[in-house]
Design an enzyme around this catalytic site. Structure first.
Site, mmCIF file in Angstrom:
data_model
loop_
_atom_site.group_PDB
_atom_site.id
_atom_site.type_symbol
_atom_site.label_atom_id
_atom_site.label_comp_id
_atom_site.label_asym_id
_atom_site.label_seq_id
_atom_site.Cartn_x
_atom_site.Cartn_y
_atom_site.Cartn_z
ATOM 1 N N LYS A 88 0.810 -1.220 0.000
ATOM 2 C CA LYS A 88 0.000 0.000 0.000
ATOM 3 C C LYS A 88 0.847 1.276 0.000
ATOM 4 O O LYS A 88 0.370 2.348 -0.394
ATOM 5 C CB LYS A 88 -0.923 0.013 1.214
ATOM 6 C CG LYS A 88 -2.046 -1.018 1.180
ATOM 7 C CD LYS A 88 -3.142 -0.607 0.236
ATOM 8 C CE LYS A 88 -4.366 -1.496 0.366
ATOM 9 N NZ LYS A 88 -5.468 -1.064 -0.515
ATOM 10 N N SER A 340 1.514 -9.608 -0.728
ATOM 11 C CA SER A 340 1.143 -8.196 -0.647
ATOM 12 C C SER A 340 1.257 -7.584 0.739
ATOM 13 O O SER A 340 1.392 -6.366 0.861
ATOM 14 C CB SER A 340 -0.290 -8.014 -1.159
ATOM 15 O OG SER A 340 -1.176 -8.871 -0.454
#
Length: 454
Positions: A88, A340
């Protein structure tokens, strides 16, 4: 990319109607307009890569030990090694860098359960931009504290993400703060796409890239970058069956509100795919795979045991897709999995590992009716231990045994070496005891290295 000229708008999408009248009064983000979606381009991604490179780690993409178990050449893009533990940061930094001077002075606001909030707070702190984040009361305390450590203004409000986003929208308009959508803001999507540029430099001759999918921002950024540079590479999205919003969008032909349930892949729990993400990725995704919770738990376990990597459920979904057999067409091929994020709560990690062991047939629960005379339970324990099985827990129950008053039902939780070892235990107890059953034991081995069943 060109942004539409508009102020805050009332959300009138089909998802709003399904969610109920409450959402009809929600002020929506002008850069995430269902009537005028923004299609992110390859040039946007390359611009983001140039601008964020000084503040983002170029994370490794290494061949995995799991390759030999799967029959594929698997490479792991370890973006959980970013400072805040997730990819992110890429989009967050780019979105902040693209603010004009007035927007920087006033600051930004975001709504998030954790990863997006941490990324915006960290890079806002690095760039001296005031940050406010709205987090629902279900957000992990650890992530709330991390945001505060970056000198952010943390507002705890809302029972869920919908209510937290509503509050963030309201504060954005009241205070003149720039709202940064965590998965659908065009700069967020472009920033996430920089991950693909690194992968293509690190791994030659890629056949497929597997992308965890929630709101679709990461999928959109990666797909536009990869398909521009090498259309031959397959883009595979993966989502949990408990929050399969992208699959529902594919079936519906456009984003649609999808009720979500509690999931190990909480980072993917977005009830509606972003409009910009959908417009960017809808024609570029080759396959979408939906996995269940057991495979996600097993994937988390596999990463810990084989790679010594602690990843959250969202980051483990790519491996879950391979474990469940949905990617067998890539046997012998070169496949990149995107890890991720690694921000998993320690208590949740413990539950995931137990669930993974159970799904793997290595943590088993059996019910056995034994004699209630002295030595009955001791004999059972001795028999279990005779083949090297470890007893984790044991409970006995007399009141609900219907056979006779001289019997007791014993519930035993055992840990075995592997599925084959559990089958050996099953056969041993079945020979000895008349009333015996394994509870919730997988009918077939989920371990990639075993092939026994019963």
């Amino acid at each position: 990319m060109e942004y539409p000229k508009c102020d805050f708008i009332i959300c009138n999408s089909s998802s709003s109607q399904e969610h109920g009248s409450e959402i009809n009064n929600l002020l929506d983000d002008p850069l995430c307009n269902p009537e005028h979606p923004i299609k992110v381009t390859f040039e946007d991604v390359t611009s983001a890569a140039y601008k964020i490179k000084s503040g983002i780690k170029n994370t490794p993409c290494e061949k995995s030990h799991i390759s030999q178990l799967t029959g594929m050449n698997i490479f792991l893009k370890k973006d959980f090694l970013q400072h805040t533990g997730s990819f992110k940061e890429r989009g967050a930094r780019y979105a902040l860098l693209m603010l004009d001077e007035q927007e920087r002075k006033k600051g930004v606001i975001a709504a998030s359960l954790g990863n997006h909030a941490q990324a915006v707070c960290y890079h806002g702190h690095q760039l001296n931009i005031p940050v406010t984040v709205v987090m629902p009361i279900i957000a992990p305390i650890m992530k709330i504290q991390k945001c505060r450590e970056y000198n952010a203004n943390v507002v705890i409000e809302g029972q869920n993400m919908f209510e937290a986003k509503q509050k963030a929208y309201e504060l954005s308009k009241e205070r003149g703060l720039k709202y940064i959508n965590g998965y659908d803001h065009p700069h967020i999507i472009a920033g996430q796409g920089t991950l693909a540029l690194e992968i293509l430099e690190q791994v030659p001759d890629i056949d497929a890239i597997v992308v965890p999918t929630g709101g679709g921002g990461l999928l959109a950024g990666i797909s536009v970058a990869v398909k521009t540079l090498n259309p031959r590479i397959k883009i595979i999205g993966v989502e949990s069956e408990r929050c399969a919003s992208y699959s529902q969008a594919m079936a519906n032909g456009k984003p649609i509100y999808t009720p979500i349930e509690g999931t190990l892949a909480d980072g993917l729990a977005v009830p509606e795919v972003g409009y910009n993400a959908w417009e960017t990725s809808k024609d570029l995704v080759d396959k979408m795979i939906v996995v269940n919770e057991e495979w996600v738990a097993l994937a988390i376990l596999r990463f810990l045991e084989n790679e010594k990597c602690v990843v959250e459920g969202a980051g483990a979904c790519g491996l879950a897709a391979i474990l469940c057999g949905e990617m067998d067409e890539f046997k012998g091929k070169r496949v990149v999995l995107i890890l991720s994020g690694g921000n998993i709560d320690t208590t949740i990690l413990g539950r995931c590992l137990d669930r993974g062991l159970a799904a793997d047939g290595r943590l088993v629960k059996c019910r056995v009716t034994v004699s209630d005379r002295p030595g009955g339970i001791a004999e059972l324990c001795k028999l279990v231990c005779s083949i090297g099985v470890s007893i984790k827990d044991i409970i006995h129950e007399r009141a609900w045994v219907t056979s006779d008053v001289f019997s007791v039902e014993v519930i035993v939780v055992c840990e075995t070496r592997d599925y084959t070892h559990s089958v050996e235990l099953h056969n041993l107890l079945q020979e000895k005891y008349k009333n015996f059953v394994f509870e919730n034991f997988p009918a077939h081995p989920r371990s990639l290295s075993t092939s026994h069943s019963f």
